[in-house]
Design an enzyme around this catalytic site. Structure first.
Site, PDB file in Angstrom:
ATOM      1  N   TYR A   1       7.343  -5.069  -6.967  1.00 27.57           N
ATOM      2  CA  TYR A   1       5.834  -4.979  -7.238  1.00 27.57           C
ATOM      3  C   TYR A   1       5.432  -5.579  -8.520  1.00 27.57           C
ATOM      4  CZ  TYR A   1       7.039  -0.683  -4.705  1.00 27.57           C
ATOM      5  OH  TYR A   1       7.455   0.241  -3.860  1.00 27.57           O
TER       6      TYR A   1
ATOM      7  N   LYS B   1      13.672  -0.508  -8.143  1.00 28.44           N
ATOM      8  CA  LYS B   1      14.354  -0.781  -6.768  1.00 28.44           C
ATOM      9  C   LYS B   1      14.840  -2.416  -7.037  1.00 28.44           C
ATOM     10  CE  LYS B   1      10.881   2.089  -4.694  1.00 28.44           C
ATOM     11  NZ  LYS B   1       9.476   1.899  -5.099  1.00 28.44           N
TER      12      LYS B   1
ATOM     13  N   ASP C   1       7.222   5.537  -9.944  1.00 28.92           N
ATOM     14  CA  ASP C   1       7.911   4.883  -9.026  1.00 28.92           C
ATOM     15  C   ASP C   1       7.447   3.422  -8.955  1.00 28.92           C
ATOM     16  OD1 ASP C   1       9.761   5.106  -6.286  1.00 28.92           O
ATOM     17  OD2 ASP C   1       8.185   3.730  -5.859  1.00 28.92           O
TER      18      ASP C   1
ATOM     19  N   HIS D   1      16.012  -1.338  -2.043  1.00 23.79           N
ATOM     20  CA  HIS D   1      14.823  -1.355  -1.647  1.00 23.79           C
ATOM     21  C   HIS D   1      14.790  -1.304  -0.152  1.00 23.79           C
ATOM     22  CE1 HIS D   1      10.372  -2.175  -2.990  1.00 23.79           C
ATOM     23  NE2 HIS D   1      10.431  -1.386  -1.821  1.00 23.79           N
TER      24      HIS D   1
HETATM   25  P1  NDP Z   1      -0.569   5.782  -0.436  1.00 21.96           P
HETATM   26  O1  NDP Z   1      -0.206   6.550   0.794  1.00 21.96           O
HETATM   27  O2  NDP Z   1      -0.182   6.245  -1.851  1.00 21.96           O
HETATM   28  O3  NDP Z   1      -2.154   5.370  -0.446  1.00 21.96           O
HETATM   29  C1  NDP Z   1      -2.682   4.392  -1.549  1.00 21.96           C
HETATM   30  C2  NDP Z   1      -4.046   4.161  -1.185  1.00 21.96           C
HETATM   31  O4  NDP Z   1      -4.779   5.390  -0.906  1.00 21.96           O
HETATM   32  C3  NDP Z   1      -4.602   3.327  -1.986  1.00 21.96           C
HETATM   33  O5  NDP Z   1      -5.445   2.240  -1.216  1.00 21.96           O
HETATM   34  C4  NDP Z   1      -5.867   4.336  -2.871  1.00 21.96           C
HETATM   35  O6  NDP Z   1      -6.884   3.605  -3.235  1.00 21.96           O
HETATM   36  C5  NDP Z   1      -6.008   5.272  -1.808  1.00 21.96           C
HETATM   37  N1  NDP Z   1      -6.045   6.682  -2.339  1.00 21.96           N
HETATM   38  C6  NDP Z   1      -5.225   7.272  -3.138  1.00 21.96           C
HETATM   39  N2  NDP Z   1      -5.638   8.463  -3.503  1.00 21.96           N
HETATM   40  C7  NDP Z   1      -6.908   8.655  -2.684  1.00 21.96           C
HETATM   41  C8  NDP Z   1      -7.555   9.913  -2.521  1.00 21.96           C
HETATM   42  N3  NDP Z   1      -7.438  10.907  -3.163  1.00 21.96           N
HETATM   43  N4  NDP Z   1      -8.694   9.731  -1.738  1.00 21.96           N
HETATM   44  C9  NDP Z   1      -8.882   8.618  -0.916  1.00 21.96           C
HETATM   45  N5  NDP Z   1      -8.088   7.492  -1.087  1.00 21.96           N
HETATM   46  C10 NDP Z   1      -6.890   7.393  -2.010  1.00 21.96           C
HETATM   47  O7  NDP Z   1       0.376   4.295  -0.224  1.00 21.96           O
HETATM   48  P2  NDP Z   1       1.333   3.389  -1.007  1.00 21.96           P
HETATM   49  O8  NDP Z   1       1.730   2.424  -0.019  1.00 21.96           O
HETATM   50  O9  NDP Z   1       0.966   2.859  -2.384  1.00 21.96           O
HETATM   51  O10 NDP Z   1       2.706   4.454  -1.204  1.00 21.96           O
HETATM   52  C11 NDP Z   1       2.614   5.288  -2.406  1.00 21.96           C
HETATM   53  C12 NDP Z   1       3.799   4.563  -3.126  1.00 21.96           C
HETATM   54  O11 NDP Z   1       4.886   4.545  -2.239  1.00 21.96           O
HETATM   55  C13 NDP Z   1       3.706   3.068  -3.624  1.00 21.96           C
HETATM   56  O12 NDP Z   1       2.915   3.028  -4.643  1.00 21.96           O
HETATM   57  C14 NDP Z   1       5.203   2.795  -3.913  1.00 21.96           C
HETATM   58  O13 NDP Z   1       5.703   3.470  -5.142  1.00 21.96           O
HETATM   59  C15 NDP Z   1       5.849   3.550  -2.697  1.00 21.96           C
HETATM   60  N6  NDP Z   1       6.200   2.851  -1.630  1.00 21.96           N
HETATM   61  C16 NDP Z   1       7.478   2.419  -1.314  1.00 21.96           C
HETATM   62  C17 NDP Z   1       7.851   1.558  -0.396  1.00 21.96           C
HETATM   63  C18 NDP Z   1       9.143   1.279   0.115  1.00 21.96           C
HETATM   64  O14 NDP Z   1       9.533   0.487   0.618  1.00 21.96           O
HETATM   65  N7  NDP Z   1      10.287   2.099  -0.647  1.00 21.96           N
HETATM   66  C19 NDP Z   1       7.007   1.028   0.546  1.00 21.96           C
HETATM   67  C20 NDP Z   1       5.483   1.546   0.226  1.00 21.96           C
HETATM   68  C21 NDP Z   1       5.328   2.281  -0.884  1.00 21.96           C
HETATM   69  P3  NDP Z   1      -7.140   3.348  -4.644  1.00 21.96           P
HETATM   70  O15 NDP Z   1      -6.002   2.939  -5.510  1.00 21.96           O
HETATM   71  O16 NDP Z   1      -8.414   2.226  -4.661  1.00 21.96           O
HETATM   72  O17 NDP Z   1      -7.839   4.419  -5.251  1.00 21.96           O
END
Ligand code: NDP
Length: 280
Positions: free
Chosen positions: A51, A74, A46, A107
């Protein structure tokens, strides 16, 4: 190897229920992160024009094999006018190194911009569906009123609505509209960017089932039927987040997680009714 279920979309295609999100993955980290995810077994990425890593996603996916991966992108907020949307979509395909995208979304609805007109934008995405360059089209951050307007004014039902959902914002009202209207809910920030992981109620369930808090929360989404794509640039977490198909939460655990909902207070991102960010 992979036991990720496929979910049917209303246009006849399917989407892997678990994918890999690349929001806030820097361009220089993206090829490695996406390649790691693909090696682990993820088959759904995604991304978004916003991004700024579509080109690197395209590079990683091309080396792995385009036909093996479901790719979503998006339309960015500055490109809602039909001609701009057409140009932006051409660029997205070029960056992704592909002549099609599996799913393309608006988006944000931006109801306070463009004279409140997200309908002509949606009709433009419908062109990409008709010409086959988008295998499915959908929306993101659409509230019920926005979805009702698309239903009233166009003949095309979004395949998905990608919205913020996690235990602190269960977003039931928007999810229910989707369920009633053949629109699959995709839950963004599925672990609230980590904010739910220290919750004692989640910790208790995690200990009981012998999994991590992140795995428990991701499993909760899967059992509720939503599509998710957790983001991580940490290889061990990329793997951990994929290992959620060898256990099940019982109904009490699912209900306990849903009961953590804080409504609007639980929102970590912007409110779609007022969000009006335009990139420079
Ligand atoms: P997430 O809820 O996926 O969380 C990501 C964060 O959690 C990062 O800081 C990561 O750290 C940490 N993390 C991931 N896995 C673990 C784990 N197993 N244990 C502890 N910490 C963990 O957040 P996102 O906001 O990135 O959402 C996911 C996806 O949703 C986005 O990447 C995007 O594709 C989509 N999105 C879409 C939006 C929209 O408006 N349509 C808005 C926001 C997100 P690290 O990387 O340091 O490991």
């Amino acid at each position: 190897m992979s036991s990720v279920p496929d979910i049917s979309l209303n246009g006849g295609t399917t989407i892997p229920q678990l994918g890999f999100g690349v929001y806030q993955v820097k361009p220089e980290q993206t090829v490695e992160a996406v390649s790691t995810a693909l090696e682990v077994g993820y088959r759904h990425i995604d991304t978004a024009e916003m991004y700024q890593n579509e080109a690197e996603v395209g590079e990683a996916v091309e080396s792995f094999g385009r036909s093996k991966v479901f790719v979503t992108s998006k339309l960015n907020n500055g490109f809602h006018k039909p001609d701009d949307a057409r140009r932006a979509f051409d660029e997205t395909l070029a960056k992704l190194r592909s002549d099609f995208v599996d799913l393309f979304l608006i988006h944000w609805p931006l109801p306070t911009l463009y004279d409140g007109d997200y309908v002509s934008t949606w009709n433009t995405l419908a062109e990409f569906l008709s010409d086959g360059r988008a295998k499915a089209i959908g929306v993101s951050n659409f509230q019920v009123a926005h979805l009702e307007r698309l239903a009233a004014e166009t003949g095309v039902v979004p395949a998905v609505n990608q919205i913020e959902v996690h235990p602190y914002l269960t977003n039931e009202h928007v999810r229910a509209y989707g369920a009633d209207n053949d629109i699959v809910t995709e839950a963004w920030s599925p672990i609230a960017q980590g904010q739910v992981l220290d919750d004692p109620a989640i910790g208790k369930i995690a200990s009981a089932v012998g999994k991590t808090p992140a795995q428990v929360v991701l499993r909760w989404h899967i059992q509720r039927g939503d599509v998710i794509f957790p983001k991580s640039t940490t290889p061990s977490r990329i793997k951990e987040n994929f290992e959620i198909f060898d256990f099940e939460l019982d109904d009490d655990a699912v209900d306990a997680l849903s009961a953590l909902d804080k409504g609007e207070q639980g929102r970590t991102g912007p409110n779609p009714d007022t969000f009006d960010y335009l990139p420079d």
